[in-house]
Write a protein that holds these residues in place. Structure first.
Motif: not given
Length: 82
Positions: A1-8, A10-26
């Motif tokens: 579970m921890a590995a899947q949560l970490t990967l999720s 990471d993927n969310l951060e990557a998608v946000l990064g492509e839009a010029g955002m970060s987790l701080a924008n959630l």
């Protein structure tokens, strides 16, 4: 579970990064899991990543029977604003 949560995350951060955002924008985060108890055991992974960006989005955790891919235990759905 921890590995899947970490990967999720990471993927969310990557998608946000492509839009010029970060987790701080959630502003909203939905967490879907096939095992709520196991997710709570590893909730620190999520909390520490969000805390590192100084964000505390409105969050809903939903227990589901299964996700689209049977081996998945967690899925994140985020809403971010610039």
């Amino acid at each position: 579970m921890a590995a899947q949560l970490t990967l999720s995350l990471d993927n969310l951060e990557a998608v946000l990064g492509e839009a010029g955002m970060s987790l701080a924008n959630l502003v909203r985060l939905n967490v879907y899991t096939t095992d709520v108890d196991r997710l709570f055991e590893h909730y620190g992974v999520l909390a520490s990543r969000l805390g590192a960006d100084g964000v505390a989005p409105s969050t809903t955790m939903l227990g589901v029977t299964r996700l689209a891919i049977p081996t998945l235990m967690v899925e994140l759905e985020g809403t971010a604003v610039a």
